[in-house]
Structures are given as C-alpha cells and as structure tokens.
Motif scaffolding. Structure first.
Motif: not given
Length: 364
Positions: A22, A39, A43, A51, A54-55, A58
């Motif tokens: 990522i 995000s 994705s 998402p 992924i967030r 992050m």
C-alpha cells in the motif's frame, strides 16, 4: 549510491508486506500525479483489500510518520521521511534511457571543450530533461600537484607554474623585486614543489605558511615571499575562490507551484539560489560521497523549508579526482528513478570532456 541520513532499515522492518504494498502504491501514485492518493483509488488498483482495510493501513503508516494528509481529503501523500524510505527501500535505480543518453551525449559534445560552454549546456540539459533547475559548478583547481616552479620573465615579473597529476598546466604572473637572482626563484620553486608534490594545495597550504611563519623553512626572506605569493595566486587564501555556478531552469520551479503556499516556498528557494557560495558548499558535499547524493526536504540545510529535493553528483578529472559537481533542484515529487541516473550519467560525460580537454592542453 544514495545518501542515507535516516535509519530506513529499521523503518522498513516495521512494515509487513501488506503495508509495503500500500505504501508503494501511494508513493508511486503521488509521484506520478502530485495529488494525494485515496483508499478507493487503491482498492481499484489491484490491492485485494476493502477500502476500510486500506484506510486502517494508511492510518498506521501515518502514525509512523511516513504519510500525511496535505489537504482536507481522505487521500494521503508521502512525507519527506516517507520519500526517503521509498528511495532507499523500494526504488530500483537503473541506467538512463537510450534516448536520454543520446541527447546528453549529443548536446554536451556539441558544446566543444570550452569549460563555460560545457557547464552551461550541462545545466540546460539537466533542467530540460528533469523539469527542475539545473546546477553546475565550475571545476576546482584543487588537483594533486606534480611540480611547481618560478620562471623569470625579466624586469619585475615572474611566472608561477603549477603542473598537476592530470596534466593540467597553469601559469600565474607575479611581481618580484627587480634584479632578484635566478637562484632565489629556483630555491623557492624547489621548496614549494617538494612540499606539494603528490598532494593538493589545500592540504598543505596552512602547514607551509606555519613553517614559513616560524622560520623553520631554510629560505631567505625573498624566497619566502615568493612562496607566499605562489600560494595566494593559487587560491590558498580562499579555497574555491574564483569558482562560478550556472543555474538554468528557475521557471520550471514556478510551473510546479500549485497553491499560494507553494509560491511562497518557491520565492524562498529563489532567494537561496542567489547565495552562490552556499550552493557551491552543497555541491561540494559530493567530495565526501561515492556517487550521487540525494537530499529530500529538511535533509538539505540550505533549503529546509522549500519543500524541495536536491540531487547532486561529482564529476572527475584525470586520476579519478573530484574537480566539480552538478545537480538538480526540484519538487520532492521528482521522478527519482529517472533523474538520479541521469544526473550521474551527465556528471560522467562532463568529466570525460574536461579530462580530454586538459590532456589536449597539456600536449599543446
């Protein structure tokens, strides 16, 4: 090849494979567009996570100081620390493309062997091909010395001759007392030549002056004065004196500014670019490095607040001795994979051209 002011190894070890994937996608996306990466974009890029997942990653990368949210959005961009980690841990540095090499070769060779013309062309090449500002410093005279002597011209003048290991011969006219014996010139030349042979003037200037000052040298006052004049003529009082710097492509930095705060940073950078000696000092740091050096953001003491990256590389004369440097200043989202090898290659070609010129001058 790359300067590493941070312990990026320990940072890398704190990232699992998912975080690395990522992080890499975010940095590459930012370098390509200059915009934060969200995000939802990630994705859709092939990362097999939702998402929301992924967030979360992050957020973890942000807590580590590798990402930031520069605007009011869900997107993230790399911090200067994140860019350093990316360059050191993820970036694959290859060779310049064939097209870039061809353009660099053709344009530099068309400049001939005149030093000023080669410097100007090199700076223009770097600016044009990288989209930043190109910097090139003139070559220093601080080469290893093979021989020094004083040759009478008649009347009240003599020539101080310095021959370097790479075959460069330089002459400086100095004033001498009328009727000064040739033996005094020979004595001064032998003394200076013996002490500098195989070394650079900057390495021995202070020691010679101290020896003269404390009368440890077996020289009379007239010969001592000649030696002092010779050292002064060859820049011993101020290493790098008389050097110049060529900067091309300042307008590129303005074109990259996207907001009012960006313009403020560029204006500050322009002010710093006027401080030629400070820029020469930055370029001279390449004397201590093996190849290209990269400064990102605050790593560069000269431009810590400008949000800029500086990539510099040395160019060498005969005997593989560093005689100058060149580089690029641009936004932190430079295409490092392309610019780093391009700066390195340009430095090599400039060094080859100047070395060939010096050899030709020595034969002529």
């Amino acid at each position: 090849m790359i300067h590493k002011p941070l312990d990026t190894t320990s940072l890398m070890q704190r990232l699992d494979q998912r975080s690395r994937d990522i992080f890499r996608e975010i940095v590459e996306g930012y370098l390509a567009t200059g915009e934060p990466v969200g995000s939802r974009t990630l994705s859709k890029s092939g990362i097999a996570l939702s998402p929301a997942s992924i967030r979360n990653v992050m957020a973890d990368l942000t807590d580590l100081g590798l990402l930031e949210s520069p605007h009011i959005s869900a997107g993230r961009a790399p911090t200067h620390t994140g860019l350093r980690l990316f360059v050191d841990g993820f970036l694959e540095i290859g060779e310049p493309t064939r097209a870039d090499r061809q353009e660099i070769d053709d344009r530099l060779k068309s400049a001939g062997t005149d030093i000023e013309a080669v410097m100007g062309e090199a700076s223009g090449i770097l600016s044009g091909l990288t989209g930043g500002a190109g910097l090139v410093s003139s070559p220093t005279r601080d080469a290893i010395v093979r021989h020094a002597e004083f040759v009478p011209l008649g009347g009240k003048e003599a020539i101080c001759v310095l021959v370097t290991e790479d075959g460069d011969v330089e002459n400086r006219i100095i004033d001498i007392p009328e009727g000064l014996p040739i033996t005094t010139l020979m004595e001064a030349g032998n003394y200076l030549s013996t002490r500098v042979r195989g070394r650079t003037l900057s390495e021995v200037t202070n020691a010679i002056r101290e020896e003269l000052r404390t009368h440890r040298a077996a020289l009379d006052q007239a010969a001592s004065s000649l030696v002092e004049q010779g050292l002064a003529q060859w820049g011993g009082e101020s290493p790098g004196r008389g050097r110049s710097l060529i900067v091309r492509g300042r307008a590129n930095l303005l074109e990259d500014a996207q907001a009012a705060e960006d313009l403020d940073r560029v204006r500050q950078l322009f002010n710093e670019l006027e401080r030629q000696q400070s820029l020469l000092d930055i370029l001279d740091t390449t004397r201590e490095a093996d190849g290209v050096r990269l400064f990102i953001g605050s790593e560069n003491q000269l431009f810590p607040l400008s949000g800029s990256s500086v990539i510099v590389a040395p160019y060498m004369g005969g005997g593989k001795q560093v005689i100058g440097a060149l580089g690029v200043i641009g936004p932190t989202r430079l295409n490092y994979a392309r610019v780093i090898p391009m700066v390195d290659y340009t430095a090599k070609v400039v060094g080859e051209i100047l070395t060939a010129r010096r050899k030709k001058d020595a034969k002529g």
